[in-house]
Design an enzyme around this catalytic site. Sequence first.
Site, mmCIF file in Angstrom:
data_model
loop_
_atom_site.group_PDB
_atom_site.id
_atom_site.type_symbol
_atom_site.label_atom_id
_atom_site.label_comp_id
_atom_site.label_asym_id
_atom_site.label_seq_id
_atom_site.Cartn_x
_atom_site.Cartn_y
_atom_site.Cartn_z
ATOM 1 N N ALA A 95 -4.780 -78.175 -1.266
ATOM 2 C CA ALA A 95 -4.327 -79.303 -0.433
ATOM 3 C C ALA A 95 -4.474 -78.961 1.047
ATOM 4 N N LYS A 133 11.685 -74.302 7.135
ATOM 5 C CA LYS A 133 12.675 -75.147 7.816
ATOM 6 C C LYS A 133 13.442 -76.013 6.818
ATOM 7 N N ALA A 170 8.173 -58.424 5.869
ATOM 8 C CA ALA A 170 7.878 -59.375 6.963
ATOM 9 C C ALA A 170 7.661 -58.568 8.239
ATOM 10 N N VAL A 171 6.546 -57.827 8.253
ATOM 11 C CA VAL A 171 6.289 -56.906 9.378
ATOM 12 C C VAL A 171 5.122 -57.375 10.245
ATOM 13 N N GLY A 172 4.863 -58.678 10.236
ATOM 14 C CA GLY A 172 3.806 -59.216 11.071
ATOM 15 C C GLY A 172 2.638 -59.727 10.230
ATOM 16 N N ARG A 173 1.689 -60.363 10.911
ATOM 17 C CA ARG A 173 0.556 -60.976 10.215
ATOM 18 C C ARG A 173 -0.749 -60.538 10.854
ATOM 19 N N HIS A 203 24.989 -88.885 28.161
ATOM 20 C CA HIS A 203 26.259 -88.229 27.844
ATOM 21 C C HIS A 203 26.887 -88.884 26.633
HETATM 22 P P1 FAD Z 1 -3.281 -71.589 8.776
HETATM 23 O O1 FAD Z 1 -2.179 -72.561 8.796
HETATM 24 O O2 FAD Z 1 -3.011 -70.217 8.289
HETATM 25 O O3 FAD Z 1 -4.431 -72.234 7.893
HETATM 26 C C1 FAD Z 1 -5.596 -71.539 7.586
HETATM 27 C C2 FAD Z 1 -6.286 -72.227 6.427
HETATM 28 O O4 FAD Z 1 -7.573 -71.648 6.290
HETATM 29 C C3 FAD Z 1 -5.581 -72.015 5.094
HETATM 30 O O5 FAD Z 1 -5.336 -73.268 4.496
HETATM 31 C C4 FAD Z 1 -6.563 -71.190 4.265
HETATM 32 O O6 FAD Z 1 -6.568 -71.568 2.889
HETATM 33 C C5 FAD Z 1 -7.891 -71.533 4.923
HETATM 34 N N1 FAD Z 1 -8.917 -70.491 4.811
HETATM 35 C C6 FAD Z 1 -8.821 -69.192 5.192
HETATM 36 N N2 FAD Z 1 -10.000 -68.571 4.998
HETATM 37 C C7 FAD Z 1 -10.860 -69.486 4.499
HETATM 38 C C8 FAD Z 1 -12.226 -69.460 4.116
HETATM 39 N N3 FAD Z 1 -12.977 -68.362 4.215
HETATM 40 N N4 FAD Z 1 -12.786 -70.600 3.627
HETATM 41 C C9 FAD Z 1 -12.045 -71.741 3.512
HETATM 42 N N5 FAD Z 1 -10.762 -71.818 3.869
HETATM 43 C C10 FAD Z 1 -10.166 -70.720 4.356
HETATM 44 N N6 FAD Z 1 4.767 -71.442 13.377
HETATM 45 C C11 FAD Z 1 5.441 -72.313 14.144
HETATM 46 O O7 FAD Z 1 4.911 -72.762 15.162
HETATM 47 N N7 FAD Z 1 6.698 -72.722 13.822
HETATM 48 C C12 FAD Z 1 7.328 -72.273 12.708
HETATM 49 O O8 FAD Z 1 8.456 -72.668 12.434
HETATM 50 C C13 FAD Z 1 6.656 -71.347 11.879
HETATM 51 N N8 FAD Z 1 7.233 -70.876 10.767
HETATM 52 C C14 FAD Z 1 6.547 -70.014 9.967
HETATM 53 C C15 FAD Z 1 7.164 -69.541 8.820
HETATM 54 C C16 FAD Z 1 6.503 -68.661 7.983
HETATM 55 C C17 FAD Z 1 7.178 -68.161 6.743
HETATM 56 C C18 FAD Z 1 5.160 -68.273 8.286
HETATM 57 C C19 FAD Z 1 4.409 -67.369 7.373
HETATM 58 C C20 FAD Z 1 4.544 -68.742 9.427
HETATM 59 C C21 FAD Z 1 5.235 -69.610 10.283
HETATM 60 N N9 FAD Z 1 4.655 -70.089 11.452
HETATM 61 C C22 FAD Z 1 5.345 -70.955 12.248
HETATM 62 C C23 FAD Z 1 3.298 -69.713 11.853
HETATM 63 C C24 FAD Z 1 2.296 -70.822 11.459
HETATM 64 O O9 FAD Z 1 2.344 -71.007 10.065
HETATM 65 C C25 FAD Z 1 0.906 -70.436 11.897
HETATM 66 O O10 FAD Z 1 0.906 -70.147 13.273
HETATM 67 C C26 FAD Z 1 -0.060 -71.589 11.638
HETATM 68 O O11 FAD Z 1 -0.090 -71.918 10.274
HETATM 69 C C27 FAD Z 1 -1.453 -71.212 12.108
HETATM 70 O O12 FAD Z 1 -2.300 -72.286 11.867
HETATM 71 P P2 FAD Z 1 -3.858 -72.065 11.621
HETATM 72 O O13 FAD Z 1 -4.436 -73.431 11.596
HETATM 73 O O14 FAD Z 1 -4.382 -71.076 12.569
HETATM 74 O O15 FAD Z 1 -3.989 -71.391 10.182
HETATM 75 P P1 NAD Z 2 7.067 -60.581 13.712
HETATM 76 O O1 NAD Z 2 6.034 -59.947 14.544
HETATM 77 O O2 NAD Z 2 7.832 -61.727 14.251
HETATM 78 O O3 NAD Z 2 8.133 -59.496 13.263
HETATM 79 C C1 NAD Z 2 7.777 -58.336 12.599
HETATM 80 C C2 NAD Z 2 8.897 -57.343 12.787
HETATM 81 O O4 NAD Z 2 8.691 -56.246 11.918
HETATM 82 C C3 NAD Z 2 8.968 -56.781 14.210
HETATM 83 O O5 NAD Z 2 10.289 -56.870 14.658
HETATM 84 C C4 NAD Z 2 8.491 -55.345 14.038
HETATM 85 O O6 NAD Z 2 9.049 -54.462 14.969
HETATM 86 C C5 NAD Z 2 8.962 -55.055 12.631
HETATM 87 N N1 NAD Z 2 8.240 -53.985 11.953
HETATM 88 C C6 NAD Z 2 6.931 -53.678 12.015
HETATM 89 N N2 NAD Z 2 6.647 -52.638 11.205
HETATM 90 C C7 NAD Z 2 7.818 -52.277 10.626
HETATM 91 C C8 NAD Z 2 8.187 -51.287 9.685
HETATM 92 N N3 NAD Z 2 7.292 -50.444 9.205
HETATM 93 N N4 NAD Z 2 9.480 -51.210 9.308
HETATM 94 C C9 NAD Z 2 10.413 -52.072 9.807
HETATM 95 N N5 NAD Z 2 10.113 -53.039 10.709
HETATM 96 C C10 NAD Z 2 8.833 -53.137 11.095
HETATM 97 O O7 NAD Z 2 6.334 -60.962 12.343
HETATM 98 P P2 NAD Z 2 6.794 -61.846 11.112
HETATM 99 O O8 NAD Z 2 8.260 -62.013 11.093
HETATM 100 O O9 NAD Z 2 6.099 -61.256 9.937
HETATM 101 O O10 NAD Z 2 6.144 -63.240 11.448
HETATM 102 C C11 NAD Z 2 4.732 -63.320 11.698
HETATM 103 C C12 NAD Z 2 4.431 -64.367 12.708
HETATM 104 O O11 NAD Z 2 4.590 -65.665 12.135
HETATM 105 C C13 NAD Z 2 5.360 -64.370 13.916
HETATM 106 O O12 NAD Z 2 4.975 -63.443 14.874
HETATM 107 C C14 NAD Z 2 5.217 -65.765 14.411
HETATM 108 O O13 NAD Z 2 4.061 -65.836 15.194
HETATM 109 C C15 NAD Z 2 5.015 -66.559 13.135
HETATM 110 N N6 NAD Z 2 6.289 -67.213 12.726
HETATM 111 C C16 NAD Z 2 6.856 -68.109 13.580
HETATM 112 C C17 NAD Z 2 8.034 -68.719 13.248
HETATM 113 C C18 NAD Z 2 8.627 -69.709 14.201
HETATM 114 O O14 NAD Z 2 7.906 -70.170 15.071
HETATM 115 N N7 NAD Z 2 9.892 -70.054 14.082
HETATM 116 C C19 NAD Z 2 8.679 -68.404 12.057
HETATM 117 C C20 NAD Z 2 8.096 -67.477 11.213
HETATM 118 C C21 NAD Z 2 6.887 -66.889 11.560
#
Ligand code: FAD
Ligand code: NAD
Length: 477
Positions: free
Chosen positions: A43, A57, A273-276, A448
């Site tokens: 999707a 959320k 959840a240590v980053g992306r 307000h």
């Molecule tokens: P994505 O949304 O990652 O979409 C990439 C798409 O590419 C995917 O559908 C995938 O299937 C497709 N794809 C990948 N490789 C290929 C390929 N080779 N061929 C075809 N298709 C492919 N950000 C916020 O701003 N607010 C938030 O509250 C927030 N909450 C988050 C909560 C969580 C748990 C996570 C994990 C992330 C959150 N983020 C949030 C971050 C947000 O999801 C990303 O910043 C956003 O999705 C990035 O958008 P994008 O279009 O770059 O890629």
């Molecule tokens: P993050 O970068 O926010 O946090 C990762 C945390 O893991 C950091 O505090 C880092 O110091 C810690 N860490 C790294 N290695 C570690 C280890 N070995 N042991 C313990 N801690 C360690 O990454 P995330 O929480 O995975 O989220 C990824 C990204 O997704 C965010 O950076 C953000 O861009 C996006 N996101 C955004 C929202 C939002 O906008 N509300 C919500 C969720 C995710």
Amino acid sequence: MVMGEIERDTQIVVIGAGPGGYAAAFRAADLGLEVTLIDSAPALGGECLHHGCIPSKALLTATHLLDQIRAASQMGIRAEQVVVDPATMQQWKAGILEQLAKGLEQLAERRGIEIVHGQATFTGSRHLRISNGEAGSLAFEQAIIATGSRPMHLPGVEVDGERVMTSREALQLQAIPERLLVIGGGYIGLELGSVYARLGSQVTVVELTAQLLPGIERDLVQAVQQPLWKRGVDIRLRTKVIGVRSGGQYLTVDLAQESGTTQALEVDRVLVAVGRRPNSDGLNLEQTGVKLDARGFIQVDAQRRTADPQIYAVGDVTGEPMLAHKAAREGKVAAEAIAGEPAAFDNVTVPAVVYTEPEIAFCGLAEEQARAAGYRLKVGKFPFRALGRALTLNATEGFIKVIADAERDILLGVRMVGPGVSDLIGEAVLAIEMGAQLEDLAVSIHPHPTLSEAIAEAAEVALQRAIHIYHPRPKTK
Ligand code: FAD
Ligand code: NAD
């Protein structure tokens, strides 16, 4: 080309249908370009809609409601025997995702966008191969890469998708774990850690650095950390996980503190959840002129053009901040640039929100950043406990802080922690983008009683003419 496969051609191909990709595809189609949108997922909507922003959320809303029900007795409302049914909560969440994904599909169809389900890889600067779905080849004039990011893994911690999870699985749990260990005190760790703490899990958060949410100012983080502590969330700073062992019914997690102390902890589930990291590998970019930085992010210019002039890239795959609203703006910029419009990603600020309780939201410069940039500052801070609406909402934690250039009174940054700040930050973003002065915020009439009044109040504090905070003044007589 394999016999039986489809050979297509298109003006613009967008790879990835997340907020970056679908925004690019929709805008390009609206500008009269022929667009093909490819995604390997079933999707449209990407990580944000299906595994990120929206499902997290939804669960935060549901579990916040649970908190509110528990706190309602002080308002004279007693709701005894509150029962949580995780399966129904998941169904409610799934319904939201389905509705939004359907909406995107309809919007794409109406624009005449060709949707292809499959995995795209480059075979050159003008050609793609599609596999694992509607297999075939595709010739294009321009491509926009919007493939997003995926969770980073930790050595010694093997994600099995069941007991050791990433955010994907943690968003889909049908049962509430008794003991949950969250590795990483960042955005995901705190948001999903909060969900499970509210549902009754004993949550431990292990953070490598000296504070939660590294990079965010201490006063904002403190306002979130205290309530987590009060709720019983065990926060271990300067600590790392060395390994996770399966001990039959439970998992044993080996922790090492910076001081050298080690400890073993028994838990039922682990959330990593240590980053992306960017989805730039696997695209066969070696067949193109696209260049990556040392962390694998695609390098782009202000138009989001890569080093290969036919190929653009937007969203998480281009680097920090990895946020959906940044991806969407970049997608529109790339589409407009391809269509020949004078577009550039020249935004002054990308806001950020952490959906904890209370929420954190910020945009523009922090005080320290502004001082380091050479500004003399006027700073105004207004606490929510002094605001009528916050009291009537029973949510008085936190404050709004405005940071302005003392010479010209121009707003440089806004910091917020408190109720509803995820929505309030929009006003601050607009003010910064428009070069607003403190005076603009202070004299604009804010309704307000609302939380938005705290923005005007903070500006008045910075201008030293607040009426709801008393500043002793020297006598003029
Ligand atoms: P994505 O949304 O990652 O979409 C990439 C798409 O590419 C995917 O559908 C995938 O299937 C497709 N794809 C990948 N490789 C290929 C390929 N080779 N061929 C075809 N298709 C492919 N950000 C916020 O701003 N607010 C938030 O509250 C927030 N909450 C988050 C909560 C969580 C748990 C996570 C994990 C992330 C959150 N983020 C949030 C971050 C947000 O999801 C990303 O910043 C956003 O999705 C990035 O958008 P994008 O279009 O770059 O890629
Ligand atoms: P993050 O970068 O926010 O946090 C990762 C945390 O893991 C950091 O505090 C880092 O110091 C810690 N860490 C790294 N290695 C570690 C280890 N070995 N042991 C313990 N801690 C360690 O990454 P995330 O929480 O995975 O989220 C990824 C990204 O997704 C965010 O950076 C953000 O861009 C996006 N996101 C955004 C929202 C939002 O906008 N509300 C919500 C969720 C995710």
